[in-house]
Scaffold this motif. Sequence first.
Motif, short mmCIF file in Angstrom:
data_model
loop_
_atom_site.label_atom_id
_atom_site.label_comp_id
_atom_site.label_asym_id
_atom_site.label_seq_id
_atom_site.Cartn_x
_atom_site.Cartn_y
_atom_site.Cartn_z
N LEU A 92 0.83 -1.17 -0.01
CA LEU A 92 0.05 0.05 -0.21
C LEU A 92 0.87 1.02 -0.12
O LEU A 92 2.14 1.00 -0.08
N LYS A 93 0.36 2.40 -0.06
CA LYS A 93 1.06 3.51 -0.22
C LYS A 93 0.74 4.60 0.87
O LYS A 93 -0.54 4.83 0.98
N ALA A 94 1.77 5.47 1.22
CA ALA A 94 1.46 6.61 1.97
C ALA A 94 1.70 7.75 1.27
O ALA A 94 2.75 7.77 0.55
N LEU B 125 -1.55 10.37 4.39
CA LEU B 125 -2.77 9.84 3.94
C LEU B 125 -2.29 8.54 3.72
O LEU B 125 -1.44 8.52 2.81
N LEU B 126 -3.09 7.60 4.26
CA LEU B 126 -3.07 6.14 3.79
C LEU B 126 -4.34 5.75 3.07
O LEU B 126 -5.52 6.52 3.52
N GLU C 1 -5.47 -7.54 13.11
CA GLU C 1 -5.28 -6.17 12.01
C GLU C 1 -5.04 -5.02 12.78
O GLU C 1 -4.54 -4.04 12.05
N GLU C 2 -5.86 -4.90 14.00
CA GLU C 2 -5.65 -3.73 14.55
C GLU C 2 -4.11 -3.23 14.99
O GLU C 2 -3.65 -2.38 15.15
N ILE C 3 -3.58 -4.30 15.64
CA ILE C 3 -2.06 -4.16 15.91
C ILE C 3 -1.19 -4.07 14.72
O ILE C 3 -0.52 -3.14 14.79
N LEU D 289 1.83 -0.16 11.52
CA LEU D 289 2.13 0.56 10.30
C LEU D 289 2.14 2.19 10.57
O LEU D 289 3.12 2.82 9.97
N LYS D 290 1.14 2.56 11.38
CA LYS D 290 0.94 4.00 11.53
C LYS D 290 2.28 4.61 12.29
O LYS D 290 2.72 5.66 12.06
#
Lengths: 365, 365
Positions: free
Chosen positions: B73-75, B84-85, B109-111, B116-117
């Motif tokens: 994915l891209k930021a 933005l993600l 998935e939350e972890i 990632l953030k």
Amino acid sequence: MNQPIAIELAATKKTKPQADQLGFGKYYTDHMFIMDYEASKGWHSPRIVPYQPITLDPASKVFHYGQTVFEGLKAYRTDNGSILLFRPEENFKRLNRSNERLSIPHLDEEIALEALKQLITVDQDWIPDEDKTSLYVRPFIIANESSLGVAPSQNYMFMIILSPVGSYYAEGIHPVKIFVESEYVRAVKGGVGNAKTAGNYAAGLKAQEEAAAKGCTQVLWLDGVERKYVEEVGSMNVFFSINGTIVTPALNGSILDGITRKSIIELLKSWNIPVEERKLSIGELVEAYHNGTLEEAFGTGTAAVISPIGELHYLDEQLLLRGGETGPLSRKLYETLTGIQTGVIADPFGWTVELPSAQYTAGTK
Amino acid sequence: MNQPIAIELAATKKTKPQADQLGFGKYYTDHMFIMDYEASKGWHSPRIVPYQPITLDPASKVFHYGQTVFEGLKAYRTDNGSILLFRPEENFKRLNRSNERLSIPHLDEEIALEALKQLITVDQDWIPDEDKTSLYVRPFIIANESSLGVAPSQNYMFMIILSPVGSYYAEGIHPVKIFVESEYVRAVKGGVGNAKTAGNYAAGLKAQEEAAAKGCTQVLWLDGVERKYVEEVGSMNVFFSINGTIVTPALNGSILDGITRKSIIELLKSWNIPVEERKLSIGELVEAYHNGTLEEAFGTGTAAVISPIGELHYLDEQLLLRGGETGPLSRKLYETLTGIQTGVIADPFGWTVELPSAQYTAGTK
């Protein structure tokens, strides 16, 4: 070869496991072989070094795009102390066929074989000499360019590692229950099923887990197109004795060209037993079972050599073969092939390659 | 989450490449995220550490049996300096679907999203702000148990690495020549084609090389069963405008469930343009070309976003689309989607996720 193999011996040697603890692929010897490839230099720097972790960039292509191939063969200690390899040149020929399919550069087969011989010689004390044991040899190539572009790697490592192993099954030769897979597919013509590459094995894990949950050891793969022709069993080739003829699926582009498979065919022919390499449907097998002509079934591969099939689970049916016992042909093939491999039986085919074993003294391991 | 993410900052920071030198997946940022899995402990020890090589046993299962999955994915850095993600939660949902297929344990998935953030926040100075640039994010899992038995690994590493990237094509949006593949097959139903796993990419390299030798950038994959239904283009999903309707192959078990694909379908529907997800044969495409109703074709994926198809090479025919130029729908989709991704266009779908960017000062990178 152009570049001599550099040898760095391990300062200390590991304690060797007991023969009854070996299992399969759990222990590794004191040394390993490495050779590097760079697009500008070709394969270079062949070396035997102490067995050790390898260091790779997290962006190495092998992690992301699976560009990797491998081989598997065994070295045996004979009763007179010599070391036998079984058709090792066939493994490196196949490694290059796999390389071709995976866009990995060609490897000089003579250099690879020489590396294998030298490595085994260095670690020859690791070859177990108990019945049903051997030294499993795993040559493999991984793509290690650190780049996320989807394209063949510019860099590779060729490695050989060695693992002393016991019999694949504790009992030596042991009939297994097989689940005939109708949901998952291992490979399809046009794909990589005939290459020995990691992705084929990853693709099979799920089916194997589900088969295990149903009490089966492995799956029998059917073709991905018509979903009815037999392909392989687990990660082995498969043979059936039907009314006196031995039938194995023909190499069709999605089946691995097994070296044990090839040897079994040659052995059967030498015994004047009819062998057919052809399409074989699951329907034909079920019919043969019911009319009493399905006499035996077995898988063939380096790890287990011969793995008799005691039972096939197909849809709601359970086809019990020979009361779940090992059939006479499976046993004879197992005993003959392992006999040749271990030097107990003379090798009329020229399959075995003997290594020098100057330092060996029986019982010192 | 149960375990806080430990952060070890790099003592020195790397020199950042010039925006026009970025390319795709060539440079990596100062840090990376790692979390380990052991069968007895589950996922544990989440940590951000300096970007560095990883150390693995040569017998690690990822090298031999390809048990690995990944995401991409891209930021983006917006004009006002925020980050933005694009639909990152979709990536981790898909990662878990891939995990399920590859017998890899479920990841929270939350972890994963929190990791990632935090990683992007730590390395936010690496997000390029020039037009057509972004920070490519590569989450991936590798099996690292050292065992040669063919069975799911007991140990894994989940990692995230970051790479500043330019436009996939230097020109931004650029029509490509595509070779319709009739020899090689990417995947088949029952296999792993709908999982984002390394083996699918390895299987495609050879076809891509041969297409390149014929002057084409990518291949158009046909199904492995009937060899006539369109599946994907290169490692992208594919769309065709036929007589005013946009047609894309339905998700059939062998096609990747692309997040850009899904977004394009939602975007088209919001514009009241008819979209069909269905079987689409190469014969239908050739016929539409000859009767003048094949209006546009394009691939969709995270890397290139929209990749217009200028020409299709099928057997002896060359189908030239829109004179080899980018069509108006491809351009509008590209501009709208990249506009939403970069914050230039308002996001009515709630697709983008904004990250805090306290330390950012425009032009300081």
